[in-house]
Design an enzyme around this catalytic site. Structure first.
Site, PDB file in Angstrom:
ATOM      1  N   TYR A  75       2.210  11.221 -11.787  1.00  0.00           N
ATOM      2  CA  TYR A  75       1.693  10.270 -10.791  1.00  0.00           C
ATOM      3  C   TYR A  75       1.156   9.023 -11.480  1.00  0.00           C
ATOM      4  O   TYR A  75       1.473   7.886 -11.093  1.00  0.00           O
ATOM      5  CB  TYR A  75       0.609  10.937  -9.951  1.00  0.00           C
ATOM      6  CG  TYR A  75      -0.080  10.006  -8.986  1.00  0.00           C
ATOM      7  CD1 TYR A  75       0.605   9.453  -7.909  1.00  0.00           C
ATOM      8  CD2 TYR A  75      -1.436   9.690  -9.130  1.00  0.00           C
ATOM      9  CE1 TYR A  75      -0.019   8.595  -7.013  1.00  0.00           C
ATOM     10  CE2 TYR A  75      -2.076   8.837  -8.236  1.00  0.00           C
ATOM     11  CZ  TYR A  75      -1.361   8.295  -7.183  1.00  0.00           C
ATOM     12  OH  TYR A  75      -1.984   7.442  -6.306  1.00  0.00           O
ATOM     13  N   PRO A  81     -44.153   8.461  39.907  1.00  0.00           N
ATOM     14  CA  PRO A  81     -44.998   7.435  40.543  1.00  0.00           C
ATOM     15  C   PRO A  81     -46.471   7.850  40.593  1.00  0.00           C
ATOM     16  O   PRO A  81     -46.796   8.993  40.923  1.00  0.00           O
ATOM     17  CB  PRO A  81     -44.403   7.315  41.952  1.00  0.00           C
ATOM     18  CG  PRO A  81     -42.967   7.704  41.782  1.00  0.00           C
ATOM     19  CD  PRO A  81     -42.979   8.795  40.749  1.00  0.00           C
ATOM     20  N   GLY A  82     -47.348   6.935  40.222  1.00  0.00           N
ATOM     21  CA  GLY A  82     -48.788   7.168  40.259  1.00  0.00           C
ATOM     22  C   GLY A  82     -49.339   7.917  39.061  1.00  0.00           C
ATOM     23  O   GLY A  82     -50.560   8.054  38.928  1.00  0.00           O
ATOM     24  N   LEU A 119       0.815  -1.219   0.000  1.00  0.00           N
ATOM     25  CA  LEU A 119       0.000   0.000   0.000  1.00  0.00           C
ATOM     26  C   LEU A 119       0.845   1.265   0.000  1.00  0.00           C
ATOM     27  O   LEU A 119       0.324   2.359  -0.240  1.00  0.00           O
ATOM     28  CB  LEU A 119      -0.921   0.020   1.233  1.00  0.00           C
ATOM     29  CG  LEU A 119      -1.835  -1.188   1.431  1.00  0.00           C
ATOM     30  CD1 LEU A 119      -2.607  -1.046   2.743  1.00  0.00           C
ATOM     31  CD2 LEU A 119      -2.809  -1.342   0.267  1.00  0.00           C
ATOM     32  N   ASN A 149     -11.089   7.428  -5.941  1.00  0.00           N
ATOM     33  CA  ASN A 149     -10.973   8.147  -4.666  1.00  0.00           C
ATOM     34  C   ASN A 149     -11.572   7.300  -3.543  1.00  0.00           C
ATOM     35  O   ASN A 149     -12.688   6.793  -3.669  1.00  0.00           O
ATOM     36  CB  ASN A 149     -11.700   9.491  -4.737  1.00  0.00           C
ATOM     37  CG  ASN A 149     -11.023  10.455  -5.684  1.00  0.00           C
ATOM     38  OD1 ASN A 149      -9.802  10.560  -5.687  1.00  0.00           O
ATOM     39  ND2 ASN A 149     -11.789  11.148  -6.506  1.00  0.00           N
ATOM     40  N   LYS A 183       2.501   5.030 -11.244  1.00  0.00           N
ATOM     41  CA  LYS A 183       1.627   3.940 -10.813  1.00  0.00           C
ATOM     42  C   LYS A 183       1.547   2.855 -11.892  1.00  0.00           C
ATOM     43  O   LYS A 183       1.548   1.649 -11.587  1.00  0.00           O
ATOM     44  CB  LYS A 183       0.232   4.476 -10.490  1.00  0.00           C
ATOM     45  CG  LYS A 183       0.129   5.194  -9.155  1.00  0.00           C
ATOM     46  CD  LYS A 183       0.350   4.219  -8.005  1.00  0.00           C
ATOM     47  CE  LYS A 183       0.029   4.811  -6.654  1.00  0.00           C
ATOM     48  NZ  LYS A 183       0.277   3.865  -5.546  1.00  0.00           N
TER      49      LYS A 183
END
Length: 373
Positions: A107, A285-286, A53, A136, A111
């Site tokens: 580039y 509560p209640g 890589l 990309n 490659k």
């Protein structure tokens, strides 16, 4: 199996290594710029598989394209070829190339030259090689303001900084890092997605730069509206995961509006255009809440703390049905249409209920009709 990863500290490398580390049958050897030539050769000598890589994509001098991409690949292949001559072992090798390898810029040429070297290695030794021309790539841990527009957009948007878009109509071919890593793991296990001489990530998104920007810029407002992205759309789903990875570390949380009165509180949590919404109800509560029914709206109640009763009565009947609910034994109660219903806290502590509704609240058409159970 011993696996060498060059460029292990880079964007793709970090993600790949984090995944491969989960496989306890693999022994990883990680190579990056700080490693010596001697370490690299030692790694290559014992490697059963090589993920190559490492490379150069933003040099100060264009000459570094050739040395960093073609030159390093030559070193690896020369050693592996010699290894094959010494041992008869043809080490499989994957190389990270680029769609720009089809172009004639410095580039792309570097490659393409690296690809040629790897293909020749396969021809001479019979080694299996995996050449990927990545478009990309985006996702977590990609460096913003470097070579990824998406990383920059996510980073800036998360910080309320401006972003620059030169052409909204520009077509983008992109792949998500998790799809890349999944494909590379498949290659390691002999299940690469081959298309002719090359290998490809099977999930690729083709869209405009403008659409990408619009999706990313919608995310900050979602915290205020409590809306979720359309997760059925793979691009939106993966961009959202990417965006969250760029949040400043002091902004992971955000407040919710609690509607509080003497009975307790009711707080909307998340909303989805096609999956309804989730809210948190706290009853003292209640206290009894509800006493209403719906024509079409459906709900699910889940008491996660405390205890109480959920009672129902079909609106054309006098018969009352009651379900006891408790945070000690989680059980979902469906709320059918045409039944007036309420929920009562029968315990001595606050009762906390997670409530889901199949549609967002429309104040003009709430589909809620008050009627005592």
């Amino acid at each position: 199996m011993k696996v060498l990863v060059t460029g292990a500290g880079g964007f793709i490398g970090k993600n790949l290594v984090s995944q491969l580390n989960l496989d306890k049958e693999l022994i990883l050897m990680l190579y990056d710029m700080e490693n010596s030539q001697e370490e690299l050769e030692r790694f290559l000598d014992s490697a059963d598989f090589v993920f190559h890589l490492a490379g150069v994509n933003r040099p100060k001098d264009e000459a570094e394209f050739s040395s960093g991409n073609k030159g390093l690949t030559e070193q690896l292949v020369e050693f592996l070829t010699d290894k094959h001559a010494r041992t008869g072992v043809a080490t499989p090798m994957m190389i990270s190339s680029s769609t720009q390898a089809a172009l004639d810029n410095p580039y792309g040429v570097s490659k393409r030259d690296a690809e040629t070297i790897v293909f020749e290695y396969a021809r001479q030794t019979g080694a299996e090689v995996f050449v990927y021309r990545f478009p990309n790539v985006y996702g977590k841990w990609c460096r913003p303001n470097y070579n990824s527009a998406i990383a920059t957009f996510c980073y800036n948007t998360a910080r309320d900084l401006p972003i620059t878009v030169n052409s909204r109509d520009a077509i983008m071919h992109i792949v998500y890092i998790d799809d890349v890593v999944r494909e590379l793991a498949n290659a390691l296990h002999g299940q690469a997605n081959r298309v002719g001489d090359y290998c490809e990530v099977p999930v690729t998104y083709h869209t405009t730069l403008g659409r990408i920007v619009d999706i990313i810029e919608s995310f900050p407002q979602m915290r205020k509206d409590l809306l979720l992205p359309d997760f059925s759309d793979g691009l939106s789903k993966t961009l959202y995961s990417t965006y969250l990875s760029y949040l400043p570390e002091d902004q992971f949380s955000y407040p919710l509006k609690m509607n509080v009165d003497h009975r307790g509180s009711f707080t909307e949590f998340v909303k989805s255009g096609d999956r309804g919404q989730v809210s948190i109800n706290i009853s003292r509560p209640g206290i009894v809440k509800g006493n209403h029914w719906h024509h079409t709206k459906t709900e699910k109640f889940l008491v996660v703390k405390g205890q109480g009763d959920v009672s129902f009565r079909r609106i054309d009947s006098d018969r009352v049905i009651t379900y006891h609910v408790s945070g000690e034994s989680l059980e979902v109660v469906d709320i059918p249409t045409g039944y007036t219903h309420n929920i009562k806290n029968t315990g001595e502590e606050d009762m906390v209920t997670v409530m889901w509704a199949n549609e967002l609240l429309d104040p003009n058409h709430p589909d809620t009709y008050f009627l005592e159970v």
